[in-house]
Design a protein around this motif. Structure first.
Motif, PDB file in Angstrom:
ATOM      1  N   ASN A 190     -99.220  -4.722  31.221  1.00  0.00           N
ATOM      2  CA  ASN A 190     -98.050  -5.602  31.249  1.00  0.00           C
ATOM      3  C   ASN A 190     -97.228  -5.494  32.531  1.00  0.00           C
ATOM      4  O   ASN A 190     -96.395  -6.353  32.805  1.00  0.00           O
ATOM      5  CB  ASN A 190     -97.141  -5.345  30.030  1.00  0.00           C
ATOM      6  CG  ASN A 190     -96.511  -3.956  30.037  1.00  0.00           C
ATOM      7  OD1 ASN A 190     -96.294  -3.345  31.074  1.00  0.00           O
ATOM      8  ND2 ASN A 190     -96.226  -3.450  28.852  1.00  0.00           N
ATOM      9  N   TYR A 191     -97.465  -4.442  33.311  1.00  0.00           N
ATOM     10  CA  TYR A 191     -96.617  -4.212  34.483  1.00  0.00           C
ATOM     11  C   TYR A 191     -97.274  -4.653  35.787  1.00  0.00           C
ATOM     12  O   TYR A 191     -96.611  -5.220  36.660  1.00  0.00           O
ATOM     13  CB  TYR A 191     -96.247  -2.735  34.550  1.00  0.00           C
ATOM     14  CG  TYR A 191     -95.054  -2.410  35.425  1.00  0.00           C
ATOM     15  CD1 TYR A 191     -93.954  -3.267  35.523  1.00  0.00           C
ATOM     16  CD2 TYR A 191     -95.008  -1.219  36.135  1.00  0.00           C
ATOM     17  CE1 TYR A 191     -92.855  -2.951  36.307  1.00  0.00           C
ATOM     18  CE2 TYR A 191     -93.906  -0.885  36.917  1.00  0.00           C
ATOM     19  CZ  TYR A 191     -92.843  -1.757  36.996  1.00  0.00           C
ATOM     20  OH  TYR A 191     -91.759  -1.428  37.773  1.00  0.00           O
ATOM     21  N   TYR A 192     -98.577  -4.393  35.921  1.00  0.00           N
ATOM     22  CA  TYR A 192     -99.262  -4.764  37.165  1.00  0.00           C
ATOM     23  C   TYR A 192     -99.186  -6.272  37.445  1.00  0.00           C
ATOM     24  O   TYR A 192     -98.878  -6.669  38.578  1.00  0.00           O
ATOM     25  CB  TYR A 192    -100.718  -4.306  37.134  1.00  0.00           C
ATOM     26  CG  TYR A 192    -100.909  -2.812  37.321  1.00  0.00           C
ATOM     27  CD1 TYR A 192     -99.837  -1.971  37.605  1.00  0.00           C
ATOM     28  CD2 TYR A 192    -102.168  -2.230  37.209  1.00  0.00           C
ATOM     29  CE1 TYR A 192    -100.006  -0.599  37.771  1.00  0.00           C
ATOM     30  CE2 TYR A 192    -102.358  -0.864  37.383  1.00  0.00           C
ATOM     31  CZ  TYR A 192    -101.273  -0.059  37.658  1.00  0.00           C
ATOM     32  OH  TYR A 192    -101.453   1.285  37.826  1.00  0.00           O
ATOM     33  N   PRO A 193     -99.463  -7.140  36.440  1.00  0.00           N
ATOM     34  CA  PRO A 193     -99.342  -8.583  36.712  1.00  0.00           C
ATOM     35  C   PRO A 193     -97.913  -8.978  37.098  1.00  0.00           C
ATOM     36  O   PRO A 193     -97.712  -9.829  37.976  1.00  0.00           O
ATOM     37  CB  PRO A 193     -99.759  -9.228  35.381  1.00  0.00           C
ATOM     38  CG  PRO A 193    -100.605  -8.207  34.704  1.00  0.00           C
ATOM     39  CD  PRO A 193    -100.010  -6.890  35.087  1.00  0.00           C
ATOM     40  N   GLU A 194     -96.918  -8.333  36.451  1.00  0.00           N
ATOM     41  CA  GLU A 194     -95.519  -8.629  36.771  1.00  0.00           C
ATOM     42  C   GLU A 194     -95.195  -8.228  38.217  1.00  0.00           C
ATOM     43  O   GLU A 194     -94.545  -8.991  38.949  1.00  0.00           O
ATOM     44  CB  GLU A 194     -94.605  -7.871  35.805  1.00  0.00           C
ATOM     45  CG  GLU A 194     -93.118  -8.039  36.097  1.00  0.00           C
ATOM     46  CD  GLU A 194     -92.262  -7.118  35.259  1.00  0.00           C
ATOM     47  OE1 GLU A 194     -91.177  -6.724  35.738  1.00  0.00           O
ATOM     48  OE2 GLU A 194     -92.674  -6.793  34.118  1.00  0.00           O
ATOM     49  N   LEU A 195     -95.658  -7.059  38.624  1.00  0.00           N
ATOM     50  CA  LEU A 195     -95.404  -6.596  39.994  1.00  0.00           C
ATOM     51  C   LEU A 195     -96.067  -7.511  41.015  1.00  0.00           C
ATOM     52  O   LEU A 195     -95.476  -7.855  42.046  1.00  0.00           O
ATOM     53  CB  LEU A 195     -95.921  -5.164  40.168  1.00  0.00           C
ATOM     54  CG  LEU A 195     -95.115  -4.059  39.474  1.00  0.00           C
ATOM     55  CD1 LEU A 195     -95.883  -2.742  39.509  1.00  0.00           C
ATOM     56  CD2 LEU A 195     -93.753  -3.885  40.140  1.00  0.00           C
ATOM     57  N   ALA A 196     -97.315  -7.913  40.724  1.00  0.00           N
ATOM     58  CA  ALA A 196     -98.034  -8.792  41.648  1.00  0.00           C
ATOM     59  C   ALA A 196     -97.301 -10.117  41.824  1.00  0.00           C
ATOM     60  O   ALA A 196     -97.175 -10.639  42.943  1.00  0.00           O
ATOM     61  CB  ALA A 196     -99.459  -9.023  41.141  1.00  0.00           C
ATOM     62  N   ALA A 197     -96.777 -10.660  40.707  1.00  0.00           N
ATOM     63  CA  ALA A 197     -96.054 -11.933  40.783  1.00  0.00           C
ATOM     64  C   ALA A 197     -94.740 -11.782  41.541  1.00  0.00           C
ATOM     65  O   ALA A 197     -94.382 -12.626  42.368  1.00  0.00           O
ATOM     66  CB  ALA A 197     -95.795 -12.457  39.365  1.00  0.00           C
ATOM     67  N   ARG A 198     -94.017 -10.705  41.280  1.00  0.00           N
ATOM     68  CA  ARG A 198     -92.722 -10.503  41.938  1.00  0.00           C
ATOM     69  C   ARG A 198     -92.870 -10.260  43.440  1.00  0.00           C
ATOM     70  O   ARG A 198     -92.028 -10.672  44.235  1.00  0.00           O
ATOM     71  CB  ARG A 198     -91.995  -9.330  41.280  1.00  0.00           C
ATOM     72  CG  ARG A 198     -91.501  -9.633  39.880  1.00  0.00           C
ATOM     73  CD  ARG A 198     -91.175  -8.380  39.095  1.00  0.00           C
ATOM     74  NE  ARG A 198     -90.063  -7.634  39.668  1.00  0.00           N
ATOM     75  CZ  ARG A 198     -89.695  -6.416  39.257  1.00  0.00           C
ATOM     76  NH1 ARG A 198     -90.372  -5.834  38.274  1.00  0.00           N
ATOM     77  NH2 ARG A 198     -88.670  -5.806  39.825  1.00  0.00           N
ATOM     78  N   LEU A 199     -93.940  -9.561  43.810  1.00  0.00           N
ATOM     79  CA  LEU A 199     -94.153  -9.239  45.223  1.00  0.00           C
ATOM     80  C   LEU A 199     -95.007 -10.285  45.938  1.00  0.00           C
ATOM     81  O   LEU A 199     -95.216 -10.199  47.155  1.00  0.00           O
ATOM     82  CB  LEU A 199     -94.826  -7.868  45.349  1.00  0.00           C
ATOM     83  CG  LEU A 199     -93.980  -6.672  44.874  1.00  0.00           C
ATOM     84  CD1 LEU A 199     -94.818  -5.407  44.828  1.00  0.00           C
ATOM     85  CD2 LEU A 199     -92.773  -6.471  45.795  1.00  0.00           C
ATOM     86  N   LYS A 200     -95.541 -11.248  45.158  1.00  0.00           N
ATOM     87  CA  LYS A 200     -96.380 -12.310  45.711  1.00  0.00           C
ATOM     88  C   LYS A 200     -97.587 -11.733  46.452  1.00  0.00           C
ATOM     89  O   LYS A 200     -97.890 -12.075  47.596  1.00  0.00           O
ATOM     90  CB  LYS A 200     -95.570 -13.217  46.643  1.00  0.00           C
ATOM     91  CG  LYS A 200     -94.430 -13.932  45.923  1.00  0.00           C
ATOM     92  CD  LYS A 200     -93.641 -14.825  46.859  1.00  0.00           C
ATOM     93  CE  LYS A 200     -92.508 -15.532  46.117  1.00  0.00           C
ATOM     94  NZ  LYS A 200     -91.715 -16.405  47.004  1.00  0.00           N
ATOM     95  N   ILE A 201     -98.275 -10.809  45.758  1.00  0.00           N
ATOM     96  CA  ILE A 201     -99.521 -10.237  46.289  1.00  0.00           C
ATOM     97  C   ILE A 201    -100.638 -10.540  45.316  1.00  0.00           C
ATOM     98  O   ILE A 201    -100.393 -11.011  44.198  1.00  0.00           O
ATOM     99  CB  ILE A 201     -99.393  -8.715  46.493  1.00  0.00           C
ATOM    100  CG1 ILE A 201     -99.097  -8.016  45.152  1.00  0.00           C
ATOM    101  CG2 ILE A 201     -98.315  -8.387  47.513  1.00  0.00           C
ATOM    102  CD1 ILE A 201     -99.049  -6.496  45.255  1.00  0.00           C
ATOM    103  N   SER A 202    -101.866 -10.289  45.705  1.00  0.00           N
ATOM    104  CA  SER A 202    -103.016 -10.544  44.838  1.00  0.00           C
ATOM    105  C   SER A 202    -102.929  -9.682  43.584  1.00  0.00           C
ATOM    106  O   SER A 202    -102.447  -8.544  43.624  1.00  0.00           O
ATOM    107  CB  SER A 202    -104.320 -10.232  45.577  1.00  0.00           C
ATOM    108  OG  SER A 202    -104.432 -11.028  46.739  1.00  0.00           O
ATOM    109  N   THR A 203    -103.390 -10.246  42.472  1.00  0.00           N
ATOM    110  CA  THR A 203    -103.381  -9.483  41.225  1.00  0.00           C
ATOM    111  C   THR A 203    -104.279  -8.255  41.371  1.00  0.00           C
ATOM    112  O   THR A 203    -105.272  -8.277  42.106  1.00  0.00           O
ATOM    113  CB  THR A 203    -103.883 -10.343  40.063  1.00  0.00           C
ATOM    114  OG1 THR A 203    -105.191 -10.858  40.379  1.00  0.00           O
ATOM    115  CG2 THR A 203    -102.943 -11.504  39.803  1.00  0.00           C
ATOM    116  N   PHE A 204    -103.917  -7.197  40.669  1.00  0.00           N
ATOM    117  CA  PHE A 204    -104.689  -5.964  40.750  1.00  0.00           C
ATOM    118  C   PHE A 204    -104.685  -5.293  39.387  1.00  0.00           C
ATOM    119  O   PHE A 204    -103.763  -5.468  38.581  1.00  0.00           O
ATOM    120  CB  PHE A 204    -104.108  -5.017  41.809  1.00  0.00           C
ATOM    121  CG  PHE A 204    -102.675  -4.608  41.558  1.00  0.00           C
ATOM    122  CD1 PHE A 204    -102.378  -3.414  40.907  1.00  0.00           C
ATOM    123  CD2 PHE A 204    -101.620  -5.417  41.964  1.00  0.00           C
ATOM    124  CE1 PHE A 204    -101.068  -3.033  40.667  1.00  0.00           C
ATOM    125  CE2 PHE A 204    -100.298  -5.047  41.734  1.00  0.00           C
ATOM    126  CZ  PHE A 204    -100.022  -3.846  41.080  1.00  0.00           C
TER     127      PHE A 204
END
Length: 367
Positions: free
Chosen positions: A327-341
């Motif tokens: 639940n956290y990695y997708p949120e971080l990727a979206a907030r930072l505008k980086i590739s999903t990981f």
């Protein structure tokens, strides 16, 4: 002179194959007492059944250990590797009985599982199966930890010990006003009058703890007007600990002494308690500057160590916040505008640093 000493009892638990980890934990606790005990007026007394229990034929063996070492403890630290232990008549092993008894008594129970490889040559398949079943149960109902080397265990336990002690100390401080209202005391406060050859001691001895060796007498200084609060003092302790952990080329004890010395010289204080509250932001800026220098140096000279340090800090913060990869990695990727990981190992060093900064910021806001 006022002698104010708080004592936490910590009992180490585990089958016979974790004697090395028990020895490491003892050294970590002794080091914590040396570095922080005098300043905080708090000692952690460690105990283990092989060295601290005594003969008693009035009960079964585990029952005696429970009465002597488990029930009086404030903290239980339980470690497993390749053995689960022998049945006690109440549980499938002594360590399991100690854990369940500690949980039922609402003690702080810390459980560690060793993933050291290879396993001992005399490892027993039935022991491993029982241990794995217990491990799955603990992982499903509580937060336990695993480690892959004894060095990693030492570093993990040192960090966890500091947090647990501060948490229990804070709870005791919050409960103190209520205890005073009913005349209860958890600390020893005595006045000592006279010279070294003739000392009279007066005070409440009802809850006196007995020490194998006398603790140091701490001189309690009057807090001058405008000095930092106890909470700010705790924050400074955390910062010095972080700087010491990030320092290479020195032992842990040497790193602590180095950074306390630099702090005192920088802000011209003999004791951190005498620092003025108005100077606290300057300490924060100094800490961030020094940590930035250490991080850049580590990133350049030991990139793998830097990466592992960042990833470990992120994972620890996530566990403290109750966040998961899913639940956290997708949120971080979206907030930072980086590739999903799906793993921190997938990130570039630049993105890892950005994720680290965002997670630490989230932690400060949430906790």
């Amino acid at each position: 002179m006022t002698n104010k000493v708080d004592l936490l009892h910590l009992t180490l638990c585990g089958p016979g194959d974790v004697h090395n980890e028990i020895a490491i934990a003892r050294k970590v606790i002794d080091s914590w007492n040396t570095q922080h005990g005098d300043g905080l007026g708090l000692l952690v007394k460690h105990q283990y059944w092989k060295t601290d229990s005594y003969p008693d034929a009035s009960d079964r063996g585990q029952g005696i250990i429970n009465r002597q070492l488990i029930d009086p403890a404030d903290i239980l630290v339980c470690i497993f590797w390749s053995r689960f232990g022998s049945p006690t008549g109440v549980a499938d092993s002594g360590t399991e009985e100690e854990i369940r008894r500690g949980i039922d008594s609402r003690k702080h129970v810390a459980i560690y599982f060793s993933d050291l490889d290879p396993l001992p040559p005399d490892s027993d398949a039935s022991q491993l199966c029982r241990l794995e079943a217990f491990r799955r149960e603990m992982l499903s109902r509580s937060l336990s930890w695993s480690f892959r080397s004894r060095k990693e265990f030492r570093e993990l336990f040192a960090g966890h010990l500091a947090k647990v002690v501060h948490e229990l100390r804070q709870k005791a401080e919050q409960a103190e006003p209520r205890q005073k209202a009913v005349g209860a005391r958890k600390t020893i406060k005595q006045k000592m009058v006279g010279g070294t050859g003739n000392v009279q001691i007066g005070g409440n001895l009802e809850n006196l703890h007995h020490y194998a060796t006398p603790p140091k007498v701490r001189v309690v200084m009057e807090r001058r007007e405008g000095s930092i609060s106890p909470e700010q003092g705790k924050e400074i302790h955390v910062w010095i600990e972080a700087l010491a952990e990030a320092t290479s080329g020195k032992t842990r004890s040497e790193a602590f002494k180095h950074w306390w010395s630099r702090f005192k010289n920088k802000f011209k204080v003999a004791k951190y308690e005498t620092l003025l509250s108005e100077d606290f932001p300057k300490v924060r800026d100094w800490y961030r500057q020094q940590m930035g220098i250490l991080t850049r140096k580590m990133k350049r000279k030991a990139p793998e160590k830097w990466q592992n340090s960042r990833m470990g800090s992120i994972k620890t913060a996530m566990k403290e916040m109750g966040r998961t990869n899913e639940n956290y990695y997708p949120e971080l990727a979206a907030r930072l505008k980086i590739s999903t990981f799906t793993s921190l190992a997938e990130l570039t060093r630049t993105d890892l640093e950005r994720v680290y900064s965002r997670v630490m910021n989230d932690k400060r806001k949430e906790l």
